[in-house]
Design a protein around this motif. Sequence first.
Motif, PDB file in Angstrom:
ATOM      1  N   THR A  95       0.829  -1.209   0.000  1.00 16.74           N
ATOM      2  CA  THR A  95       0.000   0.000   0.000  1.00 16.74           C
ATOM      3  C   THR A  95       0.858   1.253   0.000  1.00 16.74           C
ATOM      4  O   THR A  95       0.598   2.203  -0.757  1.00 16.74           O
ATOM      5  CB  THR A  95      -0.947  -0.004   1.216  1.00 16.74           C
ATOM      6  OG1 THR A  95      -1.791  -1.150   1.133  1.00 16.74           O
ATOM      7  CG2 THR A  95      -1.798   1.241   1.272  1.00 16.74           C
ATOM      8  N   PRO A 105      -4.331   0.798  -7.630  1.00 12.51           N
ATOM      9  CA  PRO A 105      -4.175  -0.658  -7.527  1.00 12.51           C
ATOM     10  C   PRO A 105      -4.318  -1.375  -8.876  1.00 12.51           C
ATOM     11  O   PRO A 105      -3.629  -2.370  -9.124  1.00 12.51           O
ATOM     12  CB  PRO A 105      -5.279  -1.070  -6.562  1.00 12.51           C
ATOM     13  CG  PRO A 105      -5.478   0.139  -5.701  1.00 12.51           C
ATOM     14  CD  PRO A 105      -5.278   1.313  -6.642  1.00 12.51           C
ATOM     15  N   MET A 123      -5.208  -7.085  -3.223  1.00  9.32           N
ATOM     16  CA  MET A 123      -5.123  -5.639  -3.471  1.00  9.32           C
ATOM     17  C   MET A 123      -4.650  -5.307  -4.882  1.00  9.32           C
ATOM     18  O   MET A 123      -4.982  -4.254  -5.410  1.00  9.32           O
ATOM     19  CB  MET A 123      -4.162  -4.991  -2.475  1.00  9.32           C
ATOM     20  CG  MET A 123      -4.665  -4.939  -1.070  1.00  9.32           C
ATOM     21  SD  MET A 123      -3.532  -3.986  -0.037  1.00  9.32           S
ATOM     22  CE  MET A 123      -2.668  -5.290   0.804  1.00  9.32           C
TER      23      MET A 123
END
Length: 178
Positions: A95, A105, A123
């Motif tokens: 992240t 993403p 993700m």
Amino acid sequence: MLSRGELLERARRVELAVFDVDGVLTDGLLHYTEDGREMKSFCSQDGLGLKHLMKAGVTVAVITGRESPIVTHRMAELGIDHVYQARADKGDTFTHLVSALKLEPGQTLFVGDDLVDLPVMTMAGLAVGVPNGHPRVADFADWITPRAGGRGAARDVCDLLLEARGLLDELVSNYRSP
């Protein structure tokens, strides 16, 4: 699993390719000498593929749960700047990296082989597993590479991304003898 067309469409969007190390860039086996030094082997075809991918403008990173000077050395040799070792929470690292590079993403790919990789796989815009990975990883993967980790899996990913960008045939042509 995605159809070939869907796979190439998602691969076309990838600007950041992130790889686990043990089981993906290596075969996952841990070798130790009598005095306790660790040894790993990396596939030279994977290394060349990663170099081609970076030359094509894709950022390459590794996120691994273990710390190893061998990984530091190999990634430096390949020119990979984004190397994150000893990361218990790969998702948090992923992240932060995506945010730092100002990406979405959907512009990312992650290649993993074990359950610890699942948070990142969920993700990433494109989740890739390897055939030698934990069987449940396949449940979360959009694609499983033809070759095993440490045996050409990373090269399979690199070639997929280059093909999606229309660069693989050009690369092949550049290597052909005149």
